[in-house]
Design an enzyme around this catalytic site. Structure first.
Site, mmCIF file in Angstrom:
data_model
loop_
_atom_site.group_PDB
_atom_site.id
_atom_site.type_symbol
_atom_site.label_atom_id
_atom_site.label_comp_id
_atom_site.label_asym_id
_atom_site.label_seq_id
_atom_site.Cartn_x
_atom_site.Cartn_y
_atom_site.Cartn_z
ATOM 1 C CG ASP A 223 30.621 39.314 76.602
ATOM 2 O OD1 ASP A 223 30.154 40.024 77.503
ATOM 3 O OD2 ASP A 223 30.699 38.084 76.680
ATOM 4 C CG ASP B 167 40.551 29.226 82.940
ATOM 5 O OD1 ASP B 167 40.804 29.509 81.761
ATOM 6 O OD2 ASP B 167 39.421 29.393 83.462
ATOM 7 C CG ASP C 286 32.721 35.633 82.939
ATOM 8 O OD1 ASP C 286 33.944 35.508 82.784
ATOM 9 O OD2 ASP C 286 31.895 35.441 82.032
ATOM 10 C CG ASP D 252 29.191 34.097 84.623
ATOM 11 O OD1 ASP D 252 29.290 33.395 85.639
ATOM 12 O OD2 ASP D 252 29.670 33.772 83.524
ATOM 13 C CD GLU E 76 28.199 32.117 80.856
ATOM 14 O OE1 GLU E 76 28.691 33.197 80.516
ATOM 15 O OE2 GLU E 76 28.756 31.327 81.637
ATOM 16 C CG HIS F 197 26.493 36.401 77.833
ATOM 17 N ND1 HIS F 197 26.816 35.128 78.258
ATOM 18 C CD2 HIS F 197 27.658 36.984 77.454
ATOM 19 C CE1 HIS F 197 28.133 34.965 78.155
ATOM 20 N NE2 HIS F 197 28.660 36.069 77.678
ATOM 21 C CG ASP G 288 33.150 39.559 79.833
ATOM 22 O OD1 ASP G 288 31.946 39.433 80.109
ATOM 23 O OD2 ASP G 288 33.757 38.771 79.089
ATOM 24 C CD GLU H 163 28.711 37.299 80.900
ATOM 25 O OE1 GLU H 163 29.004 38.100 79.985
ATOM 26 O OE2 GLU H 163 29.363 36.272 81.146
ATOM 27 C CG HIS I 20 37.092 28.092 81.143
ATOM 28 N ND1 HIS I 20 37.075 29.380 81.622
ATOM 29 C CD2 HIS I 20 36.057 27.985 80.283
ATOM 30 C CE1 HIS I 20 36.048 30.023 81.082
ATOM 31 N NE2 HIS I 20 35.414 29.210 80.266
#
Length: 433
Positions: free
Chosen positions: A307, A104, A339, A296, A232, A271, A309, A268, A101
């Site tokens: 989520d 980031d 991710d 992802d 996404e 998700h 991750d 993802e 991003h």
């Protein structure tokens, strides 16, 4: 390259399934040829800047637990130090791609102009790092969800000033992605949705999203960006109801605005589960509509409804997902983006390295299993046989109208006989792989 917290780590190499070295790949042999090309070209692995370099271990119930040197000091100097560490981590893992991003890689400035200038400056720095190392950009994106200005969304925000700010932000992020040779550009609608319909004009917000995406697609063509724009899907969390709920919902959105040929999906696993689907279902839907783009790679905790991750470690589950990827022709401009974040108790640099080693090996093992299923052909043969009746030109539903089909069926007077779907046998076949 200056010394970083990853400088003492060797570059991880493939040593085979029998290796006891915790800093080695057991299944990821990048140069192994599978289905006609090297494994590294199939998987197109990418390290996620956001989770690997930015996340600090905080959660809604606790303060940060992970402290890195680049999390302190003058913001732009810290951003350069973070980039040095990032590319050192890429060197350790031996992966070809990374993702980011805008926030980031570059800090927020005092205003929009300074913020965008920071993004462009760090884009140039990343370009030099790419030239030095050979690491490439899988995709870039803009963070349109963290700052309070985005609490009611970005493209769907009721305030046109936020829409305009978001447009400027995405333009710059796309410019930087293009300059860095990014293979794709992602739009993640982290807060494009609503908390209550009591204060929401749903049609206006969806129309605003459609206009925003159309503007981005137009600009992509104007600057000659060759990669696809990726959306996404995510059903909820942080927003109660998000407009990009799942693959089918996004396809309907794209079709409504005439964007289905320009925009694809970045899917993802976590998700998909939150939407009530499996990962392989979402991939199959995207392939069916011709909008599959990239993945992802993470997992959720089945005991937690949010989520999480986490790094992937379920090889059988991922094998089914990769089987669908291969059925659709494999990854082209897309790749496998980690991710995923280490747990808040995993505070050391080597925890991050071990997490990626395990995730990469899981993906490699799963992909090899999926490739074996493709080469074996029995699953595909069973599906083809199940639908073989439709391939005959004189099949029972061949009429041009409902009346013709009905009349022909009545004339034949044949009662269709149920046929077994053979589910259990096919599940056993998959388990043998």
């Amino acid at each position: 390259m200056s010394d970083t917290i990853f400088s003492s780590f060797p570059t991880i190499r493939f040593e085979g399934p029998g290796s006891d070295n915790p800093l080695a790949y057991r299944h990821y042999d990048p140069d192994r040829v599978v289905l006609g090309k090297p494994l590294k070209d199939h998987l197109r692995l990418a390290v996620c800047y956001w989770h690997s370099l930015v996340m600090n271990g905080s959660d809604p119930f606790g303060a940060p637990t992970i402290d890195r040197p680049w999390m302190h000091g003058e913001p732009m100097a810290a951003a350069r130090a973070k980039a040095d560490a990032a590319f050192d981590l890429f060197r350790v893992l031996g992966v070809p791609f990374y993702t980011f991003h805008d926030r980031d890689v570059a800090p927020e400035g005092a205003g929009l102009s300074e913020t965008l200038a920071n993004t462009r400056e760090m884009g140039e720095y990343l370009g030099r790092k790419q030239a030095e190392t050979g690491t490439r950009l899988l995709w870039g994106t803009a963070n349109l969800f963290s700052h309070p200005r985005f609490m009611a969304g970005a493209a769907s925000n009721p305030d046109p000033e936020v829409f305009a700010w978001s447009a400027a932000t995405v333009k710059t992020a796309l410019d930087v992605t293009h300059a860095l040779g990014g293979a794709n550009y992602v739009l993640w609608g982290g807060r494009e949705g609503y908390e209550t319909l009591l204060n929401t004009d749903l049609k206006r917000e969806i129309d605003q999203m459609g206009r925003f995406l159309s503007l981005v697609v137009d600009y992509k063509h104007k600057i000659g960006f060759q990669g696809p724009i990726l959306i996404e899907p995510k059903p909820r969390e942080p927003t109660k109801h998000q407009y990009d709920f799942d693959a089918a919902t996004v396809y309907g959105f794209l079709k409504h605005f005439g964007l289905e040929r320009d925009v694809k999906l970045n899917l993802e696993e976590n998700h998909a589960i939150l939407a009530g689907h499996t990962f392989e279902h979402e991939i199959a839907v995207a392939n069916a509509f011709g909008i599959f783009g990239s993945l992802d790679i993470n997992r959720g905790d089945p005991l937690l409804g949010w989520d999480t991750d986490q790094f992937p470690n379920d090889a059988p589950q991922l094998a089914l997902a990769f089987y669908q990827v291969l059925k659709g022709g494999g990854l082209t401009t897309g790749g496998l983006n980690f991710d995923a974040k280490i747990r808040r108790q995993s505070i050391e640099p080597d925890d991050l390295v071990h997490a990626h080693i395990g995730g990469i090996d899981t993906c490699a093992r799963s992909f090899l299993t999926a490739a074996a299923m493709i080469e074996d052909g029995r699953l595909a043969a069973h599906v083809a046989d199940r639908y073989a009746g439709w391939d005959r030109p004189d099949h029972a539903a061949a009429g041009h109208s409902l009346e013709e089909i009905a009349a022909a069926a009545e004339a034949r007077a044949i009662a269709p006989k149920p046929r077994s779907g053979r589910q259990e046998m096919l599940e056993n076949l998959v388990n043998r792989f």
